[in-house]
Design a protein around this motif. Structure first.
Motif, mmCIF file in Angstrom:
data_model
loop_
_atom_site.group_PDB
_atom_site.id
_atom_site.type_symbol
_atom_site.label_atom_id
_atom_site.label_comp_id
_atom_site.label_asym_id
_atom_site.label_seq_id
_atom_site.Cartn_x
_atom_site.Cartn_y
_atom_site.Cartn_z
ATOM 1 N N ASN A 40 -24.064 -31.246 16.251
ATOM 2 C CA ASN A 40 -24.537 -30.098 16.997
ATOM 3 C C ASN A 40 -25.367 -29.275 16.021
ATOM 4 O O ASN A 40 -24.851 -28.458 15.278
ATOM 5 N N LYS A 41 -26.667 -29.536 15.992
ATOM 6 C CA LYS A 41 -27.555 -28.894 15.016
ATOM 7 C C LYS A 41 -27.625 -27.376 15.220
ATOM 8 O O LYS A 41 -27.724 -26.633 14.261
ATOM 9 N N ALA A 42 -27.545 -26.924 16.460
ATOM 10 C CA ALA A 42 -27.632 -25.494 16.746
ATOM 11 C C ALA A 42 -26.452 -24.736 16.129
ATOM 12 O O ALA A 42 -26.620 -23.659 15.565
ATOM 13 N N ALA A 43 -25.255 -25.308 16.228
ATOM 14 C CA ALA A 43 -24.059 -24.652 15.693
ATOM 15 C C ALA A 43 -23.747 -25.116 14.271
ATOM 16 O O ALA A 43 -22.786 -24.655 13.672
ATOM 17 N N ASN A 44 -24.543 -26.049 13.758
ATOM 18 C CA ASN A 44 -24.368 -26.580 12.400
ATOM 19 C C ASN A 44 -22.976 -27.156 12.183
ATOM 20 O O ASN A 44 -22.291 -26.852 11.212
ATOM 21 N N CYS A 45 -22.528 -27.966 13.160
ATOM 22 C CA CYS A 45 -21.227 -28.616 13.046
ATOM 23 C C CYS A 45 -21.231 -29.899 13.876
ATOM 24 O O CYS A 45 -22.255 -30.286 14.411
ATOM 25 N N THR A 46 -20.097 -30.534 13.984
ATOM 26 C CA THR A 46 -19.960 -31.782 14.723
ATOM 27 C C THR A 46 -18.985 -31.589 15.874
ATOM 28 O O THR A 46 -17.938 -30.971 15.703
ATOM 29 N N THR A 47 -19.325 -32.148 17.040
ATOM 30 C CA THR A 47 -18.445 -32.097 18.200
ATOM 31 C C THR A 47 -17.756 -33.445 18.342
ATOM 32 O O THR A 47 -18.397 -34.488 18.262
ATOM 33 N N VAL A 48 -16.459 -33.430 18.560
ATOM 34 C CA VAL A 48 -15.667 -34.648 18.696
ATOM 35 C C VAL A 48 -15.567 -35.014 20.171
ATOM 36 O O VAL A 48 -15.263 -34.169 21.009
ATOM 37 N N LEU A 49 -15.822 -36.299 20.488
ATOM 38 C CA LEU A 49 -15.684 -36.811 21.849
ATOM 39 C C LEU A 49 -14.477 -37.745 21.867
ATOM 40 O O LEU A 49 -14.467 -38.767 21.176
ATOM 41 N N PHE A 50 -13.448 -37.357 22.621
ATOM 42 C CA PHE A 50 -12.231 -38.157 22.704
ATOM 43 C C PHE A 50 -12.324 -39.169 23.833
ATOM 44 O O PHE A 50 -13.073 -38.992 24.792
ATOM 45 N N LYS A 51 -11.541 -40.231 23.722
ATOM 46 C CA LYS A 51 -11.472 -41.259 24.759
ATOM 47 C C LYS A 51 -10.918 -40.657 26.046
ATOM 48 O O LYS A 51 -10.233 -39.632 26.029
ATOM 49 N N LYS A 52 -11.198 -41.323 27.142
ATOM 50 C CA LYS A 52 -10.872 -40.825 28.473
ATOM 51 C C LYS A 52 -9.391 -40.497 28.674
ATOM 52 O O LYS A 52 -9.047 -39.462 29.213
ATOM 53 N N ASN A 53 -8.498 -41.353 28.254
ATOM 54 C CA ASN A 53 -7.066 -41.183 28.522
ATOM 55 C C ASN A 53 -6.303 -40.595 27.346
ATOM 56 O O ASN A 53 -5.115 -40.859 27.184
ATOM 57 N N THR A 54 -6.957 -39.779 26.566
ATOM 58 C CA THR A 54 -6.310 -39.172 25.405
ATOM 59 C C THR A 54 -5.165 -38.262 25.854
ATOM 60 O O THR A 54 -5.361 -37.392 26.694
ATOM 61 N N PRO A 55 -3.968 -38.475 25.294
ATOM 62 C CA PRO A 55 -2.828 -37.633 25.686
ATOM 63 C C PRO A 55 -3.027 -36.170 25.260
ATOM 64 O O PRO A 55 -3.687 -35.884 24.262
ATOM 65 N N LYS A 56 -2.449 -35.270 26.022
ATOM 66 C CA LYS A 56 -2.529 -33.830 25.721
ATOM 67 C C LYS A 56 -1.969 -33.530 24.335
ATOM 68 O O LYS A 56 -2.443 -32.643 23.639
ATOM 69 N N LYS A 57 -0.961 -34.285 23.931
ATOM 70 C CA LYS A 57 -0.345 -34.094 22.617
ATOM 71 C C LYS A 57 -1.394 -34.253 21.508
ATOM 72 O O LYS A 57 -1.431 -33.472 20.560
ATOM 73 N N ILE A 58 -2.265 -35.232 21.636
ATOM 74 C CA ILE A 58 -3.302 -35.490 20.630
ATOM 75 C C ILE A 58 -4.333 -34.366 20.649
ATOM 76 O O ILE A 58 -4.794 -33.916 19.601
ATOM 77 N N LEU A 59 -4.709 -33.895 21.827
ATOM 78 C CA LEU A 59 -5.682 -32.812 21.941
ATOM 79 C C LEU A 59 -5.150 -31.523 21.309
ATOM 80 O O LEU A 59 -5.871 -30.824 20.604
ATOM 81 N N LYS A 60 -3.884 -31.230 21.541
ATOM 82 C CA LYS A 60 -3.281 -30.043 20.927
ATOM 83 C C LYS A 60 -3.177 -30.212 19.412
ATOM 84 O O LYS A 60 -3.392 -29.262 18.662
ATOM 85 N N LEU A 61 -2.873 -31.423 18.974
ATOM 86 C CA LEU A 61 -2.805 -31.721 17.547
ATOM 87 C C LEU A 61 -4.170 -31.507 16.902
ATOM 88 O O LEU A 61 -4.275 -30.944 15.816
ATOM 89 N N TYR A 62 -5.234 -31.927 17.596
ATOM 90 C CA TYR A 62 -6.587 -31.712 17.091
ATOM 91 C C TYR A 62 -6.904 -30.217 16.992
ATOM 92 O O TYR A 62 -7.455 -29.761 16.001
ATOM 93 N N GLU A 63 -6.568 -29.461 18.036
ATOM 94 C CA GLU A 63 -6.846 -28.021 18.033
ATOM 95 C C GLU A 63 -6.169 -27.321 16.858
ATOM 96 O O GLU A 63 -6.722 -26.394 16.280
ATOM 97 N N LYS A 64 -4.978 -27.756 16.501
ATOM 98 C CA LYS A 64 -4.247 -27.140 15.392
ATOM 99 C C LYS A 64 -4.755 -27.601 14.033
ATOM 100 O O LYS A 64 -4.617 -26.888 13.048
ATOM 101 N N ASN A 65 -5.321 -28.815 13.967
ATOM 102 C CA ASN A 65 -5.637 -29.425 12.674
ATOM 103 C C ASN A 65 -7.091 -29.848 12.516
ATOM 104 O O ASN A 65 -7.398 -30.691 11.682
#
Length: 74
Positions: A33-58
């Motif tokens: 994401n050149k505008a925000a000078n960072c990278t956006t992560v695209l997760f797989k379709k059936n990613t469990p909520k547990k993994i998404l929350k883990l990502y948000e924390k870490n």
């Protein structure tokens, strides 16, 4: 049972490495994401909520500048 040598402890992954391994298992792609000078992560379709929350924390463990926000593939 495998015999554990004194030096084997040096090969054990750290808790941070285990967390990153859990998260990266579910990552589909990374998009710059050149505008925000960072990278956006695209997760797989059936990613469990547990993994998404883990990502948000870490997300700061990722070795490049990443976004707390993520996307899930359609």
């Amino acid at each position: 049972m495998e015999k554990v040598e004194p030096m084997d402890i040096l090969r054990m992954p750290s808790p941070e490495e285990e967390t990153m391994a859990e998260i990266t298992t579910w990552v589909k792609t990374l998009k710059d994401n050149k505008a925000a000078n960072c990278t956006t992560v695209l997760f797989k379709k059936n990613t469990p909520k547990k993994i998404l929350k883990l990502y948000e924390k870490n997300y700061d463990l990722i070795p490049f500048s990443a976004h707390k926000e993520y996307k899930i593939e359609r």
